[in-house]
Design a protein around this motif. Sequence first.
Motif, PDB file in Angstrom:
ATOM      1  N   ASP A   1      -2.936   5.461  -3.157  1.00 14.45           N
ATOM      2  CA  ASP A   1      -2.490   4.126  -2.767  1.00 14.45           C
ATOM      3  C   ASP A   1      -3.316   3.633  -1.589  1.00 14.45           C
ATOM      4  OD1 ASP A   1      -0.577   4.393  -4.700  1.00 14.45           O
ATOM      5  OD2 ASP A   1       1.125   4.087  -3.376  1.00 14.45           O
TER       6      ASP A   1
ATOM      7  N   ARG B   1      -3.074   0.569  -6.142  1.00 12.71           N
ATOM      8  CA  ARG B   1      -2.984   1.976  -6.550  1.00 12.71           C
ATOM      9  C   ARG B   1      -4.063   2.264  -7.579  1.00 12.71           C
ATOM     10  NH1 ARG B   1       2.734   3.136  -7.874  1.00 12.71           N
ATOM     11  NH2 ARG B   1       2.782   3.527  -5.621  1.00 12.71           N
ATOM     12  N   CYS B   2      -4.721   3.407  -7.415  1.00 17.55           N
ATOM     13  CA  CYS B   2      -5.699   3.869  -8.396  1.00 17.55           C
ATOM     14  C   CYS B   2      -5.018   4.933  -9.244  1.00 17.55           C
ATOM     15  CB  CYS B   2      -6.921   4.469  -7.701  1.00 17.55           C
ATOM     16  SG  CYS B   2      -8.177   5.033  -8.873  1.00 17.55           S
ATOM     17  N   ARG B   3      -5.145   4.794 -10.563  1.00 11.18           N
ATOM     18  CA  ARG B   3      -4.591   5.803 -11.461  1.00 11.18           C
ATOM     19  C   ARG B   3      -5.541   6.026 -12.620  1.00 11.18           C
ATOM     20  NH1 ARG B   3       0.291   2.757 -14.755  1.00 11.18           N
ATOM     21  NH2 ARG B   3      -1.091   1.516 -16.072  1.00 11.18           N
TER      22      ARG B   3
ATOM     23  N   ARG C   1      -5.863   6.625 -16.615  1.00  6.93           N
ATOM     24  CA  ARG C   1      -5.195   6.437 -17.904  1.00  6.93           C
ATOM     25  C   ARG C   1      -6.224   6.587 -19.009  1.00  6.93           C
ATOM     26  NH1 ARG C   1       0.161   4.101 -17.905  1.00  6.93           N
ATOM     27  NH2 ARG C   1       1.064   5.549 -16.420  1.00  6.93           N
TER      28      ARG C   1
ATOM     29  N   GLN D   1      -7.974   2.989 -13.303  1.00  3.35           N
ATOM     30  CA  GLN D   1      -7.409   1.644 -13.249  1.00  3.35           C
ATOM     31  C   GLN D   1      -6.939   1.345 -11.834  1.00  3.35           C
ATOM     32  OE1 GLN D   1      -4.101   1.887 -15.944  1.00  3.35           O
ATOM     33  NE2 GLN D   1      -5.342   1.398 -17.729  1.00  3.35           N
ATOM     34  N   THR D   2      -7.054   0.086 -11.431  1.00  2.00           N
ATOM     35  CA  THR D   2      -6.497  -0.371 -10.164  1.00  2.00           C
ATOM     36  C   THR D   2      -5.295  -1.240 -10.477  1.00  2.00           C
ATOM     37  OG1 THR D   2      -8.650  -0.355  -9.074  1.00  2.00           O
ATOM     38  CG2 THR D   2      -6.924  -1.664  -8.039  1.00  2.00           C
ATOM     39  N   LEU D   3      -4.155  -0.858  -9.941  1.00  3.89           N
ATOM     40  CA  LEU D   3      -2.913  -1.598 -10.126  1.00  3.89           C
ATOM     41  C   LEU D   3      -2.539  -2.313  -8.834  1.00  3.89           C
ATOM     42  CD1 LEU D   3      -0.735   1.201 -11.754  1.00  3.89           C
ATOM     43  CD2 LEU D   3      -1.975  -0.600 -12.925  1.00  3.89           C
TER      44      LEU D   3
ATOM     45  N   VAL E   1       0.439  -3.017  -6.703  1.00  3.73           N
ATOM     46  CA  VAL E   1       1.815  -2.576  -6.543  1.00  3.73           C
ATOM     47  C   VAL E   1       2.662  -3.723  -5.994  1.00  3.73           C
ATOM     48  CG1 VAL E   1       3.331  -0.929  -5.357  1.00  3.73           C
ATOM     49  CG2 VAL E   1       1.104  -0.177  -6.240  1.00  3.73           C
TER      50      VAL E   1
END
Length: 160
Positions: free
Chosen positions: A2, A139-141, A143, A148-150, A152
């Motif tokens: 995050d 947030r980086c996740r 998938r 991906q960058t989300l 939040v």
Amino acid sequence: MDLILWRHAQAELHPDPDGGLPGDKADMARRLTSRGEKQAARMGAWLDRQLPSGAVILCSPAVRAEQTAQALNRKIRINATLAPDGSPRQLLEAAQWPTGKQTVVLVGHQPALGRVVASLLGLPESECSIKKGALWWLRCREREGSSQTLVVTVQTPELL
């Protein structure tokens, strides 16, 4: 990981009638206004409730940014790369984005913070501006083998 990008709250105007230069001595000494102190307190109280205990707080050496970060009542680390003339690449390196293991809060300035958001979300550089005292929580996740960058949340002191 995050990453929270928090723009300093409202500050005094630069004493030079022409606005001076970002990062000059007078710019670095600018303090928060009373409105800015309220913005920082409101956002700091909200953010403190949301952050994990191990979050790292990195702050520009500008007085207004330090005053904003101090509203968190947590240990802050001054980082020169977050000064008003810092580049988005420098800010992301300081945060260790996207491979860092801890939540990182960067307390800094426009236009660098907005440029970081734009680069992470694939927007044109000039199309993202962060309001004074506001923050973007990203947030980086991973998938399906892709990073991906989300977003939040995006918060402004006025909405809290």
